[in-house]
Motif scaffolding. Structure first.
Motif, mmCIF file in Angstrom:
data_model
loop_
_atom_site.group_PDB
_atom_site.id
_atom_site.type_symbol
_atom_site.label_atom_id
_atom_site.label_comp_id
_atom_site.label_asym_id
_atom_site.label_seq_id
_atom_site.Cartn_x
_atom_site.Cartn_y
_atom_site.Cartn_z
ATOM 1 N N LYS A 191 4.317 7.852 4.665
ATOM 2 C CA LYS A 191 4.708 6.495 4.278
ATOM 3 C C LYS A 191 5.760 5.942 5.238
ATOM 4 N N ARG A 192 6.637 6.791 5.698
ATOM 5 C CA ARG A 192 7.635 6.350 6.675
ATOM 6 C C ARG A 192 6.956 5.912 7.968
ATOM 7 N N ALA A 193 5.967 6.682 8.413
ATOM 8 C CA ALA A 193 5.240 6.331 9.631
ATOM 9 C C ALA A 193 4.485 5.011 9.457
ATOM 10 N N GLU A 194 3.886 4.794 8.284
ATOM 11 C CA GLU A 194 3.164 3.547 8.025
ATOM 12 C C GLU A 194 4.113 2.350 8.078
ATOM 13 N N LEU A 195 5.295 2.511 7.508
ATOM 14 C CA LEU A 195 6.255 1.413 7.502
ATOM 15 C C LEU A 195 6.806 1.152 8.904
ATOM 16 N N ALA A 196 7.002 2.213 9.684
ATOM 17 C CA ALA A 196 7.476 2.021 11.061
ATOM 18 C C ALA A 196 6.437 1.279 11.892
ATOM 19 N N GLU A 197 5.163 1.603 11.694
ATOM 20 C CA GLU A 197 4.103 0.902 12.420
ATOM 21 C C GLU A 197 4.045 -0.566 11.985
ATOM 22 N N ALA B 155 0.808 -1.219 0.000
ATOM 23 C CA ALA B 155 0.000 0.000 0.000
ATOM 24 C C ALA B 155 0.846 1.275 0.000
ATOM 25 N N VAL B 156 2.124 1.194 0.348
ATOM 26 C CA VAL B 156 2.953 2.400 0.340
ATOM 27 C C VAL B 156 3.478 2.705 -1.059
#
Length: 343
Positions: free
Chosen positions: A314-320, A264-265
């Motif tokens: 997108k960085r925050a989504e990947l970190a989560e 999704a990113v």
């Protein structure tokens, strides 16, 4: 014929010269004042001489590290006052904070107020510490330009800190657990910075890692590692008994959700380079569980590299997603060391 000497008429300076000289003099006096008076005052407040000339971003990283050091003091105090599994969880949080400070450096002033340390252990104090640690994992500063290693440490530290805060919460009675913790790097993104990651070029072939510095390659490589893990688990399930196969299928279902979050990113028109089969290490069919553990760890760290190289939402989504993956590793008792990998 008489020669007449030329008369020399004095020439006046241009009218603009005097104000210019006055301005230059004022600037010079201000600079001298700053060097001779203000600079010593700053040094007296604890500003190290090595901080001169560093970027604002670097100073913000150091100040953030000082914030983590205050949290470390609080975690150490509570760990000393607690016992059992709660003590172990608080020690883990303390060690994560201390290692992060050591890797990032620290900038603080001597006359800053010291953190208020608990005199007795309480569940409320432990819960508040976990909330503050999770908040710190969300409010990570930007790394200086051309400092990929600092950015990697900040990303790994944010995820590790969030995981340790969750571990502390898990040891508290349910009535004392806060409702939801802030996700790592949550404050670094926003709707204005939510552009998807571009597709890997078709002629690139099998994805290779970007080592936290190339978002396109890192995201594609993370997907490739996720697909490799799915293949290994599928192969392991086929060679296992029914009970073990059912457990692996549940893990594959969770992995499918994680892979969907990773896809999704990227831009929606990206195609996946997924191999029909993946080459396994030699003589690995007799130790597929160990191969699967290694592949699971590789996938989690590949996602963390992708979080390092992307930006904004997108960085925050990947970190989560990284938190979810490393929680899976912990549940499966697969060892990992986030901060050692960031060095």
């Amino acid at each position: 014929m008489n020669a007449h000497p030329k008369s020399h008429v004095p020439r006046r300076a241009p009218r603009w010269l005097a104000p210019l000289l006055a301005a230059v003099l004022v600037i010079a006096l201000c600079w001298i004042l700053a060097v001779t008076l203000l600079r010593p005052l700053l040094v007296q407040r604890g500003l190290p001489e090595g901080a001169r000339g560093v970027s604002n971003e670097q100073q913000q990283v150091w100040q953030y590290s000082a914030r983590l050091a205050n949290l470390e003091d609080r975690a150490e105090q509570l760990a000393d006052l607690s016992e059992g599994d709660t003590k172990l969880a608080l020690r883990g949080l303390q060690e994560t904070l201390g290692t992060s400070v050591a890797l990032l450096g620290e900038l603080s002033f001597e006359n800053e107020p010291q953190p208020v340390l608990a005199q007795d252990y309480s569940e409320q104090a432990a819960a508040q510490l976990a909330v503050d640690a999770a908040t710190a994992s969300a409010e990570v500063p930007e790394a200086p330009d051309n400092a990929p290693q600092v950015r990697k440490v900040l990303t790994h530290s944010a995820v590790a800190l969030n995981l340790q805060a969750r571990a502390v919460i898990a040891e508290l009675p349910k009535k004392q657990r806060p409702k939801g913790l802030t996700a790592p790097l949550a404050a670094t993104g926003g709707a204005a910075d939510a552009a998807p990651v571009a597709c890997l070029a078709a002629d690139e072939g099998v994805p290779t890692p970007g080592h936290g510095q190339d978002a396109v390659r890192d995201v594609a490589y993370a997907l490739d590692r996720g697909y490799a893990l799915d293949y290994i688990w599928q192969l392991t399930a086929a060679r296992s008994g029914s009970k073990a196969a059912e457990s692996l299928e549940r893990r594959r279902d969770r992995l499918a959700t994680q892979l969907a979050a990773l896809r999704a990113v990227r831009a929606p028109d990206c195609s996946d380079v997924r191999a029909p089969a993946y080459r396994l290490p030699e003589n690995s069919l007799d130790k597929l569980p160990e191969v699967g553990n290694a592949a699971q760890r590789d996938f989690a760290f590949a996602v963390l590299d992708a979080a390092t190289s992307t930006s904004g939402a997108k960085r925050a989504e990947l970190a989560e997603l990284g938190v979810d993956l490393f929680e899976s590793l912990a549940e499966d008792e697969v060892p990992f060391d986030l901060l050692r990998a960031a060095k």
